[in-house]
Scaffold this active site. Structure first.
Site, PDB file in Angstrom:
ATOM      1  N   TYR A 173       0.854  -1.187   0.000  1.00 13.33           N
ATOM      2  CA  TYR A 173       0.000   0.000   0.000  1.00 13.33           C
ATOM      3  C   TYR A 173       0.895   1.244   0.000  1.00 13.33           C
ATOM      4  O   TYR A 173       1.750   1.421   0.868  1.00 13.33           O
ATOM      5  CB  TYR A 173      -0.906  -0.031   1.231  1.00 13.33           C
ATOM      6  CG  TYR A 173      -1.809   1.160   1.334  1.00 13.33           C
ATOM      7  CD1 TYR A 173      -2.812   1.379   0.401  1.00 13.33           C
ATOM      8  CD2 TYR A 173      -1.655   2.072   2.358  1.00 13.33           C
ATOM      9  CE1 TYR A 173      -3.640   2.481   0.497  1.00 13.33           C
ATOM     10  CE2 TYR A 173      -2.490   3.169   2.468  1.00 13.33           C
ATOM     11  CZ  TYR A 173      -3.478   3.357   1.537  1.00 13.33           C
ATOM     12  OH  TYR A 173      -4.284   4.452   1.631  1.00 13.33           O
TER      13      TYR A 173
ATOM     14  N   ASP B 219      -0.373  -6.929   6.781  1.00 11.71           N
ATOM     15  CA  ASP B 219      -1.507  -6.145   6.281  1.00 11.71           C
ATOM     16  C   ASP B 219      -2.366  -7.108   5.466  1.00 11.71           C
ATOM     17  O   ASP B 219      -1.998  -7.499   4.362  1.00 11.71           O
ATOM     18  CB  ASP B 219      -1.013  -4.963   5.437  1.00 11.71           C
ATOM     19  CG  ASP B 219      -2.166  -4.087   4.921  1.00 11.71           C
ATOM     20  OD1 ASP B 219      -3.313  -4.570   4.867  1.00 11.71           O
ATOM     21  OD2 ASP B 219      -1.896  -2.919   4.557  1.00 11.71           O
TER      22      ASP B 219
HETATM   23  C1  LIG Z   1      -6.603   1.520   2.334  1.00 11.32           C
HETATM   24  C2  LIG Z   1      -5.469   0.691   2.784  1.00 11.32           C
HETATM   25  C3  LIG Z   1      -4.706   1.064   3.889  1.00 11.32           C
HETATM   26  C4  LIG Z   1      -4.954   2.337   4.645  1.00 11.32           C
HETATM   27  O1  LIG Z   1      -6.187   2.312   5.295  1.00 11.32           O
HETATM   28  P1  LIG Z   1      -7.063   3.625   5.642  1.00 11.32           P
HETATM   29  O2  LIG Z   1      -8.249   3.031   6.308  1.00 11.32           O
HETATM   30  O3  LIG Z   1      -7.356   4.319   4.358  1.00 11.32           O
HETATM   31  O4  LIG Z   1      -6.227   4.467   6.544  1.00 11.32           O
HETATM   32  C5  LIG Z   1      -3.676   0.215   4.274  1.00 11.32           C
HETATM   33  N1  LIG Z   1      -3.400  -0.918   3.604  1.00 11.32           N
HETATM   34  C6  LIG Z   1      -4.111  -1.301   2.537  1.00 11.32           C
HETATM   35  C7  LIG Z   1      -3.768  -2.556   1.832  1.00 11.32           C
HETATM   36  C8  LIG Z   1      -5.175  -0.504   2.087  1.00 11.32           C
HETATM   37  O5  LIG Z   1      -5.874  -0.889   1.005  1.00 11.32           O
END
Ligand SMILES: *Cc1c(COP(=O)(O)O)cnc(C)c1O
Length: 374
Positions: A99, A172
């Protein structure tokens, strides 16, 4: 109990006071003491508001961890991990492809605080092993499937490498969702979600979550950081998130089935390359088969012969796919990530990221077909 059941009933959330089948939205910031000056339950909203606490219990159960914390955004959750656990002189590893805002923040954060950062291809276990510095590497951060190429990192191999060096593995798992992968079962120490995406599922709430594999000192430090700094999830956002999560399995199983079908159909379209972990041609398909269940996710990317101008022409011709950032909602979205990330990004300029929603697959494919083969 099966995860579908936990999600659909929000862990059998019957309100004790009224029998309501939807957990009440608690807006109070403070809670009265009784006659003996004892608290009945919560004291103050920051860590104890019953609505976000309920969401935390459901997310922890879905990921199979003993505890979860929700945050005001995915970025607040992700950054809390590094800020709570790393100090100057430590070393951390993050993926080269991940990301975009996360990579940018990490580079700035590590430069400011004297933390060594290696951005490596975490799908290459040899490269990951070489980058790890035993005793100095504090955290290995991975994202799988990784935005926007949907590369798959082998979680159990990454966990073994990290743990052998005394480091933690944080994942993540936004694109995988607990429907497809439960990273703790593969050895991860921490799981992060941008709950803004599939967990919320309706493009109407900004939220983040962390789940831990152990209620240990690292987890206590993360909880303390959120307490001190207050990047908590408000009760209304928590209510929306809980509502969205009740349909998580129905939504994600459907949209990921559509994504897999679209990926196969798009293989037949000339001048288009498809990136999707469910395709046999995907470089880490066999790892995805081991690590993912019930499908391979609702995200795919296509690369268009002719580079950025050709890719942007395709977006202009689309009528149904909404040209917008973000992902994981009920409406399908398309995005030219290169435009958003800028010329220093490793994302190819011919790539369009597709977030598949709940529309009929025939309509989604027909729109893509007319835009790709005008
Ligand atoms: C959108 C996203 C984020 C960040 O999240 P927010 O809720 O926008 O702060 C982090 N990692 C991934 C893979 C994302 O798609």
């Amino acid at each position: 109990m099966k995860p579908e059941t936990l999600a659909a009933q929000a862990m059998h959330a019957i309100d004790e006071a009224t029998g309501a089948v939807v957990p009440p939205l608690h807006l109070a910031t403070t809670y009265a003491r009784d006659h003996n000056y004892e608290l009945r339950g919560p004291s103050y909203t920051r860590d104890e508001n019953p609505t976000p606490v309920h969401v935390e219990r459901v997310i922890a159960a879905l990921e199979g961890g003993p505890g979860a914390l929700v945050f005001s955004s995915g970025m607040a959750a992700a950054t809390a991990v590094f800020r709570a656990l790393c100090k100057p002189g430590d070393h951390v590893i993050a993926p080269r492809v991940c990301y975009y805002a996360m990579r940018g923040w990490l580079e700035r954060f590590c430069a400011t605080w004297g933390i060594a950062l290696d951005l490596v291809d975490t799908t290459d276990l040899g490269a990951l092993a070489n980058a790890i510095r035993p005793g100095i590497t504090r955290l290995v951060w991975v994202e799988t499937p990784a935005n926007p190429t949907w590369d798959i990192t082998d979680l159990s191999a990454a966990a073994s490498l990290a743990h052998a060096a005394g480091a933690l593995l944080a994942v993540d798992s936004t694109a995988a969702t607990p429907v497809h992968t439960r990273p703790i079962e593969h050895g991860a120490d921490l799981v992060m979600h941008s709950a803004t995406k599939f967990l919320g599922g309706h493009s109407d709430v900004l939220a983040g979550a962390l789940v831990t594999a152990k209620l240990d000192d690292a987890w206590a430090r993360i909880a303390q950081l959120r307490h001190d700094e207050g990047a908590c999830l408000g009760p209304f956002e928590a209510f929306l998130l809980l509502r969205g999560m009740r349909t998580l399995f129905a939504r994600v199983e459907r949209s990921s089935r559509t994504a897999a079908w679209l990926a196969e159909r798009l293989l037949e379209v000339p001048r288009v390359t498809v990136r999707y972990p469910g395709l046999a041609s995907h470089p880490q398909h066999m790892i995805a088969v081991r690590q993912m269940q019930r499908g391979y996710g609702s995200m795919l990317s296509i690369q268009i012969e002719g580079g950025a101008p050709a890719a942007l022409d395709v977006v202009r011709r689309l009528r149904l796919w909404v040209p917008a950032t973000s992902l994981g909602g009920v409406e399908s979205l398309v995005e030219h990530r290169f435009t958003v990330e800028g010329p220093t990004t490793p994302t190819p300029d011919d790539l369009l990221r597709l977030s598949v929603g709940l529309e009929h697959e025939d309509d989604l494919f027909e729109d893509l077909r007319q835009a790709l083969v005008p």
